[in-house]
Design a protein around this motif. Structure first.
Motif, PDB file in Angstrom:
ATOM      1  N   SER A  69      -3.194  -5.578  10.064  1.00 47.51           N
ATOM      2  CA  SER A  69      -3.188  -6.624   9.037  1.00 47.51           C
ATOM      3  C   SER A  69      -2.563  -7.914   9.575  1.00 47.51           C
ATOM      4  O   SER A  69      -1.715  -7.899  10.470  1.00 47.51           O
ATOM      5  CB  SER A  69      -2.408  -6.150   7.812  1.00 47.51           C
ATOM      6  N   ASP A  71      -5.561  10.938   6.639  1.00 47.01           N
ATOM      7  CA  ASP A  71      -5.706   9.812   5.708  1.00 47.01           C
ATOM      8  C   ASP A  71      -4.525   8.859   5.820  1.00 47.01           C
ATOM      9  O   ASP A  71      -4.699   7.625   5.774  1.00 47.01           O
ATOM     10  CB  ASP A  71      -5.817  10.330   4.274  1.00 47.01           C
ATOM     11  N   ALA A  72      -3.335   9.410   5.966  1.00 51.90           N
ATOM     12  CA  ALA A  72      -2.151   8.559   6.108  1.00 51.90           C
ATOM     13  C   ALA A  72      -2.213   7.748   7.398  1.00 51.90           C
ATOM     14  O   ALA A  72      -1.891   6.554   7.416  1.00 51.90           O
ATOM     15  CB  ALA A  72      -0.887   9.418   6.073  1.00 51.90           C
ATOM     16  N   THR A  80      -4.693   0.640   9.348  1.00 53.14           N
ATOM     17  CA  THR A  80      -5.121  -0.562   8.631  1.00 53.14           C
ATOM     18  C   THR A  80      -3.951  -1.522   8.453  1.00 53.14           C
ATOM     19  O   THR A  80      -4.098  -2.742   8.620  1.00 53.14           O
ATOM     20  CB  THR A  80      -5.702  -0.181   7.260  1.00 53.14           C
ATOM     21  N   VAL A  81      -2.796  -0.982   8.111  1.00 54.79           N
ATOM     22  CA  VAL A  81      -1.601  -1.821   7.964  1.00 54.79           C
ATOM     23  C   VAL A  81      -1.251  -2.481   9.292  1.00 54.79           C
ATOM     24  O   VAL A  81      -0.927  -3.672   9.348  1.00 54.79           O
ATOM     25  CB  VAL A  81      -0.417  -0.973   7.457  1.00 54.79           C
ATOM     26  N   ARG A  95       5.115  10.390  -1.719  1.00 54.31           N
ATOM     27  CA  ARG A  95       4.497   9.197  -1.132  1.00 54.31           C
ATOM     28  C   ARG A  95       5.538   8.319  -0.447  1.00 54.31           C
ATOM     29  O   ARG A  95       6.738   8.478  -0.679  1.00 54.31           O
ATOM     30  CB  ARG A  95       3.808   8.385  -2.228  1.00 54.31           C
ATOM     31  N   ALA A 132      -4.896   6.832   8.990  1.00 48.90           N
ATOM     32  CA  ALA A 132      -5.925   5.802   8.847  1.00 48.90           C
ATOM     33  C   ALA A 132      -5.386   4.610   8.067  1.00 48.90           C
ATOM     34  O   ALA A 132      -5.653   3.445   8.406  1.00 48.90           O
ATOM     35  CB  ALA A 132      -7.154   6.385   8.156  1.00 48.90           C
ATOM     36  N   GLU A 133      -4.620   4.881   7.023  1.00 45.95           N
ATOM     37  CA  GLU A 133      -4.040   3.795   6.233  1.00 45.95           C
ATOM     38  C   GLU A 133      -3.009   3.015   7.051  1.00 45.95           C
ATOM     39  O   GLU A 133      -2.939   1.778   6.969  1.00 45.95           O
ATOM     40  CB  GLU A 133      -3.391   4.359   4.969  1.00 45.95           C
ATOM     41  N   THR A 175       0.847  -1.181   0.000  1.00 45.23           N
ATOM     42  CA  THR A 175       0.000   0.000   0.000  1.00 45.23           C
ATOM     43  C   THR A 175       0.886   1.235   0.000  1.00 45.23           C
ATOM     44  O   THR A 175       2.109   1.130  -0.056  1.00 45.23           O
ATOM     45  CB  THR A 175      -0.952  -0.006   1.208  1.00 45.23           C
ATOM     46  N   ARG A 176       0.271   2.422   0.081  1.00 46.28           N
ATOM     47  CA  ARG A 176       1.054   3.654   0.083  1.00 46.28           C
ATOM     48  C   ARG A 176       0.326   4.722   0.874  1.00 46.28           C
ATOM     49  O   ARG A 176      -0.898   4.661   1.045  1.00 46.28           O
ATOM     50  CB  ARG A 176       1.313   4.142  -1.342  1.00 46.28           C
ATOM     51  N   VAL A 177       1.091   5.685   1.370  1.00 53.98           N
ATOM     52  CA  VAL A 177       0.523   6.869   2.014  1.00 53.98           C
ATOM     53  C   VAL A 177       1.079   8.099   1.294  1.00 53.98           C
ATOM     54  O   VAL A 177       2.234   8.114   0.863  1.00 53.98           O
ATOM     55  CB  VAL A 177       0.842   6.917   3.522  1.00 53.98           C
ATOM     56  N   GLU A 234       5.790   4.133  -0.151  1.00 51.43           N
ATOM     57  CA  GLU A 234       5.233   2.823  -0.476  1.00 51.43           C
ATOM     58  C   GLU A 234       5.605   1.846   0.636  1.00 51.43           C
ATOM     59  O   GLU A 234       6.759   1.751   1.041  1.00 51.43           O
ATOM     60  CB  GLU A 234       5.781   2.337  -1.820  1.00 51.43           C
TER      61      GLU A 234
END
Length: 207
Positions: free
Chosen positions: A88, A77-78, A84-85, A168, A80-81, A64-66, A170
């Motif tokens: 996982s 947003d970053a 999620t990571v 970004r 939140a991502e 994924t990426r931020v 990755e």
């Protein structure tokens, strides 16, 4: 007399019709049942029946990426991502984490390299603060050399959307059971690996 005979014949004929209908109904029912049975019957012989495939437990690599509007500050947003990571199954397995920092082409080569390094380190620091061992994380700075989108429009003017996509980090989380195979390291990854080995040799020499 003829009228009475006609009535008798009509009654007899009606009786024969009713009798024929009552005898035909079970046959129709049997025919329907046999039709249902034929519909439910498999077209394959029992020895050729295919057993269902069991679900594979092996996890794949998480990628994924931020994005960074500017600088190296993590946005909502970053975050939140990254949350999620962090949740996982790949993270829970304890596999290797690779962070690749990138920048747009808006500054000098050195400045863009430092910006991409700072972004990757910001992600690393957040992961470490939230319980990930730093030894699992590898940080690689690419600067502007691997853009995800064009930095400029065909007329040469800045491409704002493209540059925003290029700022970004990755994130790659490799499964411990199934590491990424056959994936050749990039030039930057190779140089980073050589640099780490050289630093270790220098430390051993000083000792």
């Amino acid at each position: 007399m003829n009228h009475r005979l006609t009535i008798i014949i009509a009654i007899a004929a009606a009786s024969l019709v009713l009798s024929a209908c009552s005898e035909q109904r079970p046959a129709d029912t049997d025919a329907g049942d046999s039709g249902d049975a034929r519909e439910k019957r498999s077209i394959f012989r029992p020895e050729f029946q295919v057993e269902p495939i069991e679900t594979l437990d092996t996890l794949g690599t998480l990628e994924t990426r931020v994005l960074f509007p500017d600088g190296a500050e993590l946005t909502e947003d970053a975050l939140a991502e990254l949350a999620t990571v962090l949740a996982s199954p790949q993270i829970a397995e304890g596999g290797e984490i690779i962070l690749r920092g990138h920048s747009d082409s808006g500054g000098s080569d050195d400045g863009n390299l430092r910006a991409s390094q700072a972004r990757a380190e910001a992600v690393r620091d957040w992961l470490v603060e939230n319980g990930i061992e730093s030894e699992r994380i590898t940080v690689i700075a690419f600067g502007e050399q691997n853009p995800a989108a064009p930095n400029a429009l065909p007329d040469g003017s800045p491409n704002k959307e493209g540059r925003a996509a290029n700022r970004r980090v990755e994130i790659e989380v490799r499964s411990e059971e199934q590491p990424a195979e056959g994936k050749q390291p990039t030039l930057a990854e190779s140089l980073a690996s050589v640099g780490e080995e050289g630093s270790e040799e220098d430390l051993e020499t000083e000792e």
